[in-house]
Design a protein around this motif. Structure first.
Motif, PDB file in Angstrom:
ATOM      1  N   UNK A  90      49.487  33.748  51.268  1.00 49.04           N
ATOM      2  CA  UNK A  90      50.120  34.240  50.032  1.00 49.04           C
ATOM      3  C   UNK A  90      49.681  33.442  48.820  1.00 49.04           C
ATOM      4  N   UNK A  91      48.889  32.397  49.028  1.00 47.20           N
ATOM      5  CA  UNK A  91      48.553  31.481  47.938  1.00 47.20           C
ATOM      6  C   UNK A  91      47.094  31.552  47.514  1.00 47.20           C
ATOM      7  N   UNK A  92      46.355  32.562  47.974  1.00 48.09           N
ATOM      8  CA  UNK A  92      44.930  32.615  47.646  1.00 48.09           C
ATOM      9  C   UNK A  92      44.709  33.179  46.237  1.00 48.09           C
ATOM     10  N   UNK A  93      43.460  33.136  45.811  1.00 48.09           N
ATOM     11  CA  UNK A  93      43.076  33.501  44.458  1.00 48.09           C
ATOM     12  C   UNK A  93      42.492  34.920  44.408  1.00 48.09           C
ATOM     13  N   UNK A  94      42.271  35.454  43.193  1.00 49.02           N
ATOM     14  CA  UNK A  94      41.808  36.837  43.075  1.00 49.02           C
ATOM     15  C   UNK A  94      40.508  37.150  43.811  1.00 49.02           C
ATOM     16  N   UNK A  95      39.558  36.209  43.824  1.00 50.62           N
ATOM     17  CA  UNK A  95      38.302  36.523  44.518  1.00 50.62           C
ATOM     18  C   UNK A  95      38.544  36.752  45.996  1.00 50.62           C
ATOM     19  N   UNK A  96      39.468  35.984  46.586  1.00 50.34           N
ATOM     20  CA  UNK A  96      39.827  36.181  47.985  1.00 50.34           C
ATOM     21  C   UNK A  96      40.553  37.510  48.168  1.00 50.34           C
ATOM     22  N   UNK A  97      41.443  37.844  47.227  1.00 50.49           N
ATOM     23  CA  UNK A  97      42.149  39.131  47.317  1.00 50.49           C
ATOM     24  C   UNK A  97      41.151  40.289  47.258  1.00 50.49           C
ATOM     25  N   UNK A  98      40.131  40.147  46.430  1.00 48.55           N
ATOM     26  CA  UNK A  98      39.117  41.192  46.340  1.00 48.55           C
ATOM     27  C   UNK A  98      38.376  41.384  47.654  1.00 48.55           C
TER      28      UNK A  98
ATOM     29  N   UNK B   1      45.987  42.389  41.551  1.00 47.33           N
ATOM     30  CA  UNK B   1      45.370  43.174  40.483  1.00 47.33           C
ATOM     31  C   UNK B   1      44.070  42.544  40.018  1.00 47.33           C
ATOM     32  N   UNK B   2      44.085  41.218  39.872  1.00 45.93           N
ATOM     33  CA  UNK B   2      42.841  40.514  39.588  1.00 45.93           C
ATOM     34  C   UNK B   2      41.848  40.706  40.714  1.00 45.93           C
ATOM     35  N   UNK B   3      42.374  40.766  41.949  1.00 48.65           N
ATOM     36  CA  UNK B   3      41.514  41.011  43.104  1.00 48.65           C
ATOM     37  C   UNK B   3      40.891  42.394  43.095  1.00 48.65           C
ATOM     38  N   UNK B   4      41.611  43.379  42.561  1.00 51.71           N
ATOM     39  CA  UNK B   4      41.045  44.726  42.517  1.00 51.71           C
ATOM     40  C   UNK B   4      39.851  44.782  41.560  1.00 51.71           C
ATOM     41  N   UNK B   5      39.887  43.989  40.497  1.00 46.39           N
ATOM     42  CA  UNK B   5      38.722  43.886  39.615  1.00 46.39           C
ATOM     43  C   UNK B   5      37.561  43.207  40.340  1.00 46.39           C
ATOM     44  N   UNK B   6      37.873  42.168  41.100  1.00 44.08           N
ATOM     45  CA  UNK B   6      36.833  41.482  41.883  1.00 44.08           C
ATOM     46  C   UNK B   6      36.198  42.440  42.888  1.00 44.08           C
TER      47      UNK B   6
END
Length: 313
Positions: free
Chosen positions: A143-151, A185-190
């Motif tokens: 639950x603590x990862x960053x947008x690039x990981x979410x992407x 949401x930041x991940x969706x951009x990534x």
């Protein structure tokens, strides 16, 4: 808040990515319908006429009521995906139209935000699926990862959905999109930056340290919230939108009287314009253009909307 002037290019004359199959046919069908009405023949209503022109079109002709409804025309089934059975993301839930009579459907993967779980965005699953999509709401590896990981995890979820899931036969792997809340949401951009073949991206009150996205070629609708103090629109959603190419099909909808967490609960405005965006760009369904063009005006739920109209040919 003062409304921002609309400065987008009013017309996009060609599709630089060449991935909008079926649009020309849709425009021709629209022109034929307009001609029929002009000469008094009435609307062209022969069964399957639209579907014949656009093979990706799903469901009945939309109305404001139908896209604002809690459930669309399709009955929905769901299946859980264990984190132990997948690689690259944390499992989740797949929602899909129960019927197979319409063939395959476009699909969208949705990521939660920082410290959040799939449950925080679960309301979108049945709501979008009932409009004719396969929807994968996911948990992340942490639950603590960053947008690039979410992407990367959104893309891993789409790969699982289309290649290994129990419903892969229901999905058209060429028609995929991503959504996400906050860090997701930041991940969706990534994800859109990494995989240009995606047909649609919808960041919901997105957060990302990267403020510029000129590389994104996927039609992108960004939701901001006027009361967001975690990812303030002035330093997140607005610069994200402004950095997208002016030749891209793009939109920015700022929710009125909303917070960073508004996307975590059932919301008619988010659903209405998400459905319209996904239909328009994943399904190439020009019947939904009416809800995006002319640009939506400020209202009790919309602080402002910016975008380009008409959408690309």
């Amino acid at each position: 808040m003062q409304l921002h002037p609309h400065t987008d290019s009013p017309i996009r004359t060609r599709d630089t990515r060449g991935r909008r199959t079926g649009r020309r046919a849709g425009r021709l069908a629209g022109a034929a319908a307009a001609l029929a009405l002009a000469v008094g023949l009435g609307p062209l209503t022969s069964p399957g006429a639209h579907a014949a022109d656009n093979p990706y079109e799903r469901g009945p002709a939309p109305t404001t009521s139908s896209i604002e409804a809690l459930r669309g025309p399709y009955a929905v089934s769901q299946t859980s995906v264990s984190s132990l059975s997948v690689s690259g993301f944390g499992g989740g839930t797949i929602y899909y139209p129960t019927s197979t009579s319409d063939g395959t459907f476009g699909a969208v993967a949705i990521s939660p935000g920082y410290t959040a779980y799939e449950s925080s965005i679960a309301w979108l699953g049945p709501r979008l699926a009932s409009q004719g999509f396969v929807v994968f709401t996911i948990d992340t590896l942490t639950t603590l990862d960053q947008p690039d990981s979410r992407g990367r995890q959104l893309l891993a979820a789409l790969d699982h959905l289309t290649q290994r899931s129990s419903v892969r036969g229901r999905v058209d792997a060429s028609r995929l999109g991503v959504m996400g809340h906050s860090m997701g949401g930041g991940g969706s951009l990534e994800a859109a930056k990494s995989r240009p073949s995606l047909q649609a991206a919808i960041p919901l009150t997105p957060w990302n340290l990267d403020k510029t996205w000129p590389e994104v070629t996927t039609p992108t609708l960004i939701f901001g919230a006027d009361g967001d103090t975690i990812a303030p629109v002035a330093s997140h959603a607005e610069p994200f939108y402004s950095s997208l190419s002016s030749s891209l099909d793009r939109g920015y909808l700022e929710l009125n009287s909303a917070t960073h967490f508004t996307p975590n609960s059932s919301n008619t405005t988010i659903a209405k314009y998400s459905v319209s965006w996904l239909k328009r760009f994943i399904d190439n369904d020009t019947r939904y253009e009416q809800f995006l063009c002319p640009l939506p005006r400020p209202s009790l739920t919309i602080e402002e909307y910016r975008g380009n109209c008409p959408h690309g040919s």
